[in-house]
Design a protein around this motif. Sequence first.
Motif, mmCIF file in Angstrom:
data_model
loop_
_atom_site.group_PDB
_atom_site.id
_atom_site.type_symbol
_atom_site.label_atom_id
_atom_site.label_comp_id
_atom_site.label_asym_id
_atom_site.label_seq_id
_atom_site.Cartn_x
_atom_site.Cartn_y
_atom_site.Cartn_z
ATOM 1 N N ASP A 167 55.237 87.310 15.711
ATOM 2 C CA ASP A 167 54.733 87.557 17.060
ATOM 3 C C ASP A 167 55.851 87.424 18.086
ATOM 4 O O ASP A 167 56.750 86.584 17.946
ATOM 5 C CB ASP A 167 53.621 86.565 17.418
ATOM 6 N N ILE A 168 55.774 88.254 19.119
ATOM 7 C CA ILE A 168 56.715 88.212 20.236
ATOM 8 C C ILE A 168 55.905 88.125 21.515
ATOM 9 O O ILE A 168 54.979 88.913 21.722
ATOM 10 C CB ILE A 168 57.602 89.468 20.280
ATOM 11 N N CYS A 169 56.237 87.166 22.366
ATOM 12 C CA CYS A 169 55.578 87.052 23.675
ATOM 13 C C CYS A 169 56.636 87.207 24.756
ATOM 14 O O CYS A 169 57.670 86.540 24.725
ATOM 15 C CB CYS A 169 54.865 85.709 23.819
ATOM 16 N N ILE A 170 56.394 88.106 25.689
ATOM 17 C CA ILE A 170 57.315 88.308 26.811
ATOM 18 C C ILE A 170 56.725 87.608 28.030
ATOM 19 O O ILE A 170 55.642 87.962 28.506
ATOM 20 C CB ILE A 170 57.526 89.805 27.105
ATOM 21 N N HIS A 171 57.435 86.593 28.518
ATOM 22 C CA HIS A 171 57.045 85.887 29.734
ATOM 23 C C HIS A 171 57.843 86.465 30.903
ATOM 24 O O HIS A 171 59.068 86.540 30.842
ATOM 25 C CB HIS A 171 57.341 84.387 29.626
ATOM 26 N N LYS A 206 69.697 68.601 30.915
ATOM 27 C CA LYS A 206 69.493 69.366 32.156
ATOM 28 C C LYS A 206 68.779 70.684 31.898
ATOM 29 O O LYS A 206 68.180 71.274 32.795
ATOM 30 C CB LYS A 206 70.825 69.647 32.857
ATOM 31 N N ASN A 207 68.830 71.167 30.638
ATOM 32 C CA ASN A 207 68.150 72.414 30.305
ATOM 33 C C ASN A 207 66.649 72.234 30.164
ATOM 34 O O ASN A 207 65.910 73.218 30.145
ATOM 35 C CB ASN A 207 68.708 72.990 28.997
ATOM 36 N N LEU A 208 66.205 70.976 30.030
ATOM 37 C CA LEU A 208 64.779 70.691 29.873
ATOM 38 C C LEU A 208 64.216 70.288 31.221
ATOM 39 O O LEU A 208 63.938 69.120 31.494
ATOM 40 C CB LEU A 208 64.575 69.588 28.836
ATOM 41 N N SER A 209 64.050 71.261 32.104
ATOM 42 C CA SER A 209 63.522 70.990 33.444
ATOM 43 C C SER A 209 62.399 71.968 33.747
ATOM 44 O O SER A 209 62.158 72.917 33.000
ATOM 45 C CB SER A 209 64.632 71.101 34.490
ATOM 46 N N THR A 210 61.713 71.729 34.858
ATOM 47 C CA THR A 210 60.514 72.518 35.147
ATOM 48 C C THR A 210 60.815 73.847 35.818
ATOM 49 O O THR A 210 60.051 74.792 35.687
ATOM 50 C CB THR A 210 59.558 71.716 36.042
ATOM 51 N N ASN A 211 61.913 73.939 36.555
ATOM 52 C CA ASN A 211 62.282 75.187 37.217
ATOM 53 C C ASN A 211 63.704 75.543 36.795
ATOM 54 O O ASN A 211 64.658 74.879 37.184
ATOM 55 C CB ASN A 211 62.201 75.049 38.746
ATOM 56 N N ILE A 212 63.843 76.594 36.013
ATOM 57 C CA ILE A 212 65.109 76.902 35.368
ATOM 58 C C ILE A 212 65.678 78.211 35.928
ATOM 59 O O ILE A 212 65.031 79.253 35.862
ATOM 60 C CB ILE A 212 64.929 77.028 33.837
ATOM 61 N N GLY A 213 66.893 78.132 36.474
ATOM 62 C CA GLY A 213 67.554 79.321 37.005
ATOM 63 C C GLY A 213 68.321 80.071 35.929
ATOM 64 O O GLY A 213 68.555 79.554 34.830
ATOM 65 N N GLU A 214 68.726 81.286 36.230
ATOM 66 C CA GLU A 214 69.462 82.098 35.262
ATOM 67 C C GLU A 214 70.757 81.424 34.836
ATOM 68 O O GLU A 214 71.153 81.494 33.674
ATOM 69 C CB GLU A 214 69.749 83.480 35.858
ATOM 70 N N HIS A 215 71.426 80.748 35.782
ATOM 71 C CA HIS A 215 72.734 80.152 35.486
ATOM 72 C C HIS A 215 72.646 78.997 34.485
ATOM 73 O O HIS A 215 73.643 78.630 33.865
ATOM 74 C CB HIS A 215 73.364 79.644 36.789
ATOM 75 N N THR A 216 71.453 78.410 34.312
ATOM 76 C CA THR A 216 71.309 77.264 33.414
ATOM 77 C C THR A 216 71.589 77.652 31.970
ATOM 78 O O THR A 216 72.244 76.920 31.226
ATOM 79 C CB THR A 216 69.888 76.680 33.524
ATOM 80 N N THR A 239 56.539 82.666 35.506
ATOM 81 C CA THR A 239 55.294 82.405 34.787
ATOM 82 C C THR A 239 55.291 80.964 34.284
ATOM 83 O O THR A 239 56.115 80.591 33.453
ATOM 84 C CB THR A 239 55.144 83.355 33.588
ATOM 85 N N SER A 240 54.380 80.151 34.779
ATOM 86 C CA SER A 240 54.269 78.771 34.302
ATOM 87 C C SER A 240 53.684 78.780 32.899
ATOM 88 O O SER A 240 52.661 79.423 32.645
ATOM 89 C CB SER A 240 53.364 77.955 35.225
ATOM 90 N N HIS A 241 54.333 78.075 31.980
ATOM 91 C CA HIS A 241 53.851 78.027 30.607
ATOM 92 C C HIS A 241 54.475 76.830 29.893
ATOM 93 O O HIS A 241 55.360 76.157 30.426
ATOM 94 C CB HIS A 241 54.178 79.321 29.858
ATOM 95 N N HIS A 247 60.788 79.852 34.773
ATOM 96 C CA HIS A 247 62.190 80.217 34.926
ATOM 97 C C HIS A 247 62.325 81.531 35.683
ATOM 98 O O HIS A 247 61.348 82.272 35.872
ATOM 99 C CB HIS A 247 62.878 80.308 33.568
ATOM 100 N N GLU A 248 63.550 81.801 36.096
ATOM 101 C CA GLU A 248 63.818 82.975 36.937
ATOM 102 C C GLU A 248 64.228 84.200 36.121
ATOM 103 O O GLU A 248 64.547 85.233 36.689
ATOM 104 C CB GLU A 248 64.915 82.643 37.962
#
Length: 345
Positions: free
Chosen positions: A116-120, A54-64, A124-126, A88-89
């Motif tokens: 390297d560090i990337c902040i999304h 369930k964690n591997l989904s396209t739209n991920i909320g904070e609660h996940t 942001t779709s990625h 994600h949110e």
Amino acid sequence: MDTFIHTPLSEAEKRLKRLWIAHPERHLEQVHTEDEVRDILDQVFTGDLSPARKNLSTNIGEHTFIEKDMDCSFVKHMRYTPAFWHRHEFFELLIVINGTCENILPNGSFTMHTGDICIHAPRTSHSVSAFSDDADLMNILIRKSTFERSFLSLMEGDTILSTFFHRVFYEPEEIPYLMIHTNKDEELANLGRAAYLEFCQNKRYKNQMINSLLSAFFITILRHHEKDIEIPNVRMKSADDSIMFILRYMQANYTTITLHSLAHFFNYSDRQMQRIITDATGMSFTENIQQQKMARAAQLLGTTQHSIGEICERIGFDSPNNFRRIFRKHYGLTPSEFRKRNTGP
């Protein structure tokens, strides 16, 4: 950064690797939609691993990923997971502990290396492609409210820089990510490792300790690596230039600086400098300087007994009438009315 945390392939990662090798025609390392790789994911995440699916989904909320009583979470990126679009949110810090990965966004992709560090930003779709045993990646997932407190609040008083970072993190269609090349900064690695180890334990004040460590993590990024921050869609003349240096210089000299003097200092034309500033902040040079002056004026009006004429001079206005007009435009009040409202009787 390579000492942050290192683990061998898990059983799930081994299964994913076998499927990737068995199906070269699928090009699982290239970005897909979730539907296109659903069968691969369902083959791996069965039995004991099925809750992780369930964690591997396209739209991920904070609660996940983030527990109710926590402000953040640490999640190792699973190597050989088929690359697919998601968003994600929450804020996500993608940290390359070791090896390399491809970070894929709608307008292109780029390779991330160790340190390297990337902040999304949220929404942001990625996609991330990590198809090597050596590719150790850690995701630090942070609630929006916590990120504002622990990172954006560091810019308090620095109006020009604050404007820039708000544009980065809340207009992802304009600037979809912020990349920091830390060159394996050991101090950052130690702070990240301490936060991760705290997350893995169940001690009193766990959430508060992690938040404090992450605040120190962000401060260290700003202290050590301002020149190493890479911003997409902000076209600099050379790789040696840094938008952060330009904004810092504007911030430090806002009372006297002009567009021409700024451009001359950094060896740009006035037109080039105006474009760089507008691309980075969404506002012109004049708008940035005026916003900084008004923020400083509001602070002085609310916390000092300086006369309005003295405040006018301190922030670089020659004309008190011009100062009053612009201040009223910004705050809907005259300086006198603002002071009265914010200092009480």
